[in-house]
Design a protein around this motif. Sequence first.
Motif, mmCIF file in Angstrom:
data_model
loop_
_atom_site.group_PDB
_atom_site.id
_atom_site.type_symbol
_atom_site.label_atom_id
_atom_site.label_comp_id
_atom_site.label_asym_id
_atom_site.label_seq_id
_atom_site.Cartn_x
_atom_site.Cartn_y
_atom_site.Cartn_z
ATOM 1 N N ILE A 1 17.844 34.170 -26.562
ATOM 2 C CA ILE A 1 17.730 35.255 -27.540
ATOM 3 C C ILE A 1 19.087 35.887 -27.836
ATOM 4 O O ILE A 1 19.381 36.254 -28.983
ATOM 5 C CB ILE A 1 16.720 36.312 -27.059
ATOM 6 C CG1 ILE A 1 15.297 35.749 -27.162
ATOM 7 C CG2 ILE A 1 16.839 37.603 -27.864
ATOM 8 C CD1 ILE A 1 14.225 36.658 -26.602
ATOM 9 N N LYS A 2 19.943 35.994 -26.831
ATOM 10 C CA LYS A 2 21.280 36.569 -27.041
ATOM 11 C C LYS A 2 22.074 35.780 -28.070
ATOM 12 O O LYS A 2 22.898 36.344 -28.805
ATOM 13 C CB LYS A 2 22.038 36.617 -25.715
ATOM 14 C CG LYS A 2 21.566 37.713 -24.781
ATOM 15 C CD LYS A 2 22.388 37.734 -23.502
ATOM 16 C CE LYS A 2 21.898 38.846 -22.567
ATOM 17 N NZ LYS A 2 22.654 38.875 -21.291
ATOM 18 N N LEU B 1 24.683 25.453 -26.119
ATOM 19 C CA LEU B 1 23.746 26.387 -26.741
ATOM 20 C C LEU B 1 24.379 27.152 -27.896
ATOM 21 O O LEU B 1 23.717 27.466 -28.890
ATOM 22 C CB LEU B 1 23.221 27.365 -25.687
ATOM 23 C CG LEU B 1 22.205 28.405 -26.147
ATOM 24 C CD1 LEU B 1 20.931 27.723 -26.639
ATOM 25 C CD2 LEU B 1 21.881 29.381 -25.024
ATOM 26 N N ARG B 2 25.642 27.433 -27.795
ATOM 27 C CA ARG B 2 26.330 28.228 -28.827
ATOM 28 C C ARG B 2 26.377 27.532 -30.176
ATOM 29 O O ARG B 2 26.654 28.169 -31.203
ATOM 30 C CB ARG B 2 27.735 28.571 -28.353
ATOM 31 C CG ARG B 2 27.774 29.465 -27.120
ATOM 32 C CD ARG B 2 29.175 29.875 -26.758
ATOM 33 N NE ARG B 2 29.822 30.614 -27.842
ATOM 34 C CZ ARG B 2 31.087 31.050 -27.781
ATOM 35 N NH1 ARG B 2 31.824 30.818 -26.709
ATOM 36 N NH2 ARG B 2 31.602 31.706 -28.792
ATOM 37 N N GLN B 3 26.084 26.229 -30.211
ATOM 38 C CA GLN B 3 26.095 25.504 -31.485
ATOM 39 C C GLN B 3 25.011 25.996 -32.441
ATOM 40 O O GLN B 3 25.098 25.778 -33.650
ATOM 41 C CB GLN B 3 25.932 23.994 -31.235
ATOM 42 C CG GLN B 3 27.095 23.359 -30.495
ATOM 43 C CD GLN B 3 28.411 23.493 -31.239
ATOM 44 O OE1 GLN B 3 28.457 23.401 -32.475
ATOM 45 N NE2 GLN B 3 29.485 23.726 -30.499
ATOM 46 N N MET C 1 10.123 30.002 -18.055
ATOM 47 C CA MET C 1 11.405 30.213 -18.741
ATOM 48 C C MET C 1 11.647 31.704 -18.983
ATOM 49 O O MET C 1 12.788 32.173 -18.955
ATOM 50 C CB MET C 1 11.425 29.455 -20.073
ATOM 51 C CG MET C 1 11.464 27.943 -19.950
ATOM 52 S SD MET C 1 12.956 27.338 -19.134
ATOM 53 C CE MET C 1 12.276 26.817 -17.551
ATOM 54 N N ARG C 2 10.579 32.454 -19.215
ATOM 55 C CA ARG C 2 10.678 33.913 -19.346
ATOM 56 C C ARG C 2 11.153 34.529 -18.033
ATOM 57 O O ARG C 2 12.091 35.328 -17.990
ATOM 58 C CB ARG C 2 9.311 34.499 -19.697
ATOM 59 C CG ARG C 2 8.916 34.418 -21.132
ATOM 60 C CD ARG C 2 9.393 35.647 -21.901
ATOM 61 N NE ARG C 2 8.517 35.921 -23.029
ATOM 62 C CZ ARG C 2 8.775 36.836 -23.939
ATOM 63 N NH1 ARG C 2 9.860 37.572 -23.865
ATOM 64 N NH2 ARG C 2 7.939 37.031 -24.940
ATOM 65 N N GLU C 3 10.477 34.136 -16.949
ATOM 66 C CA GLU C 3 10.708 34.753 -15.641
ATOM 67 C C GLU C 3 12.109 34.504 -15.105
ATOM 68 O O GLU C 3 12.692 35.379 -14.458
ATOM 69 C CB GLU C 3 9.661 34.242 -14.644
ATOM 70 C CG GLU C 3 8.249 34.731 -14.954
ATOM 71 C CD GLU C 3 7.192 34.016 -14.140
ATOM 72 O OE1 GLU C 3 7.564 33.165 -13.298
ATOM 73 O OE2 GLU C 3 5.984 34.287 -14.348
ATOM 74 N N ILE C 4 12.660 33.323 -15.343
ATOM 75 C CA ILE C 4 13.979 33.002 -14.772
ATOM 76 C C ILE C 4 15.131 33.359 -15.716
ATOM 77 O O ILE C 4 16.290 33.071 -15.433
ATOM 78 C CB ILE C 4 14.072 31.529 -14.360
ATOM 79 C CG1 ILE C 4 13.955 30.591 -15.568
ATOM 80 C CG2 ILE C 4 13.012 31.187 -13.322
ATOM 81 C CD1 ILE C 4 14.135 29.117 -15.212
ATOM 82 N N GLY C 5 14.811 33.999 -16.846
ATOM 83 C CA GLY C 5 15.853 34.530 -17.718
ATOM 84 C C GLY C 5 16.394 33.583 -18.767
ATOM 85 O O GLY C 5 17.310 33.956 -19.527
#
Length: 371
Positions: free
Chosen positions: A46-47, A17-19, A36-40
């Motif tokens: 977004i981070k 993901l960091r790519q 996907m919202r509910e499980i974080g």
Amino acid sequence: MNRYSVIPTIYSQQEALRQLENYEYKNALVVTDKVMREIGMVDKLIKVLEKKANNIEVFDEVLPDPSVAIVTKGMEEYLKSEPDLVVALGGGSVIDTAKAIMYSIYKSCGKENFVKPVFAAIPTTSGTGSEVTSFSVIKMESEKICLVDDWMCPDVAILDPEFVKSVPKNVTADTGMDALVHALEAYVSPDANDFTDALAEKAVSLVFNYLLDAYRDGSCTVAREKMHNASCMAGMAFTNAGLGINHSLAHALGALFHVPHGRANSLLVTHVIQYNMADERACSKYAKLARMMRIEGRNDIESTNNLIKAIMVLKKEMNMPKSIMSTGVKKEDFANKLDQLSRTALKDSCTLTNPKQPKAEDLKKIYTEAF
């Protein structure tokens, strides 16, 4: 002349993901769903995005079997946010929706007036391969419409096993079988070539070696990573070689009776192989897969039958339904809609690349056998 197109840049393994930090963007649009919202998972994405983006909008209204209405809502969100990065985070329905949103705007605005943003796909299931394909399946009333255009293929595919560790057993089974069917259909397609064959063969091998491990222990990073790779490879194979009637039949069945796509494919796959065996080339290629798996018989027909048996064992080990009726479809409803199912499957674009061209009666017989 053979054709093989490679579009996405693929990042795999943990921390892939960091790519996204390597790309330049200011306005990001995340296309996803409520789960996907509910499980974080959205927060985790977004981070990473907020390190570059000045503005991040989230469209989380995607549902299974996305409709034209959902695509229209997504188009409105897209036009408001004016993104230079679109990230699809979710299963095949989410990624297909993101494709359809951008494609619809592109077609309505015209090539000269649309600047395509960087398009990244992060699959959260291992099955559809949508992160590397030019296909998008959208529901229009009681039918599924398959859009096909290289323009829709994502620029970036993020295959991070951390995003699939929470996938339930039944979804792992359904999506894993979807990946297997993608590979099988691409392999026997008349448009297959050496490049797609290599990907399909590896995908089949990975599915048989790792799907049960992923099903039995979802936290197994190795199994999740290998199934993610299998799904991606199968997607790369079929986006170039095409699919077949297994998917045509599954699309129609899913649209009318709401059977999950991967499960629909699994219910039909052995019956489709039996039908395609009448084509000498297809039978020979099925037999080659059996030899690769060391379950070959004395001839191509026996080897293909052994492949069918291996698929049946795999399904049994994952407690998958054995028939369409066992998914809750009533006999009377099925009989009343059998003609409609067959007609819809016959005109599906996937039918064009089946090794044996069927008639509506052939498809009706396959449905009946699978019921």
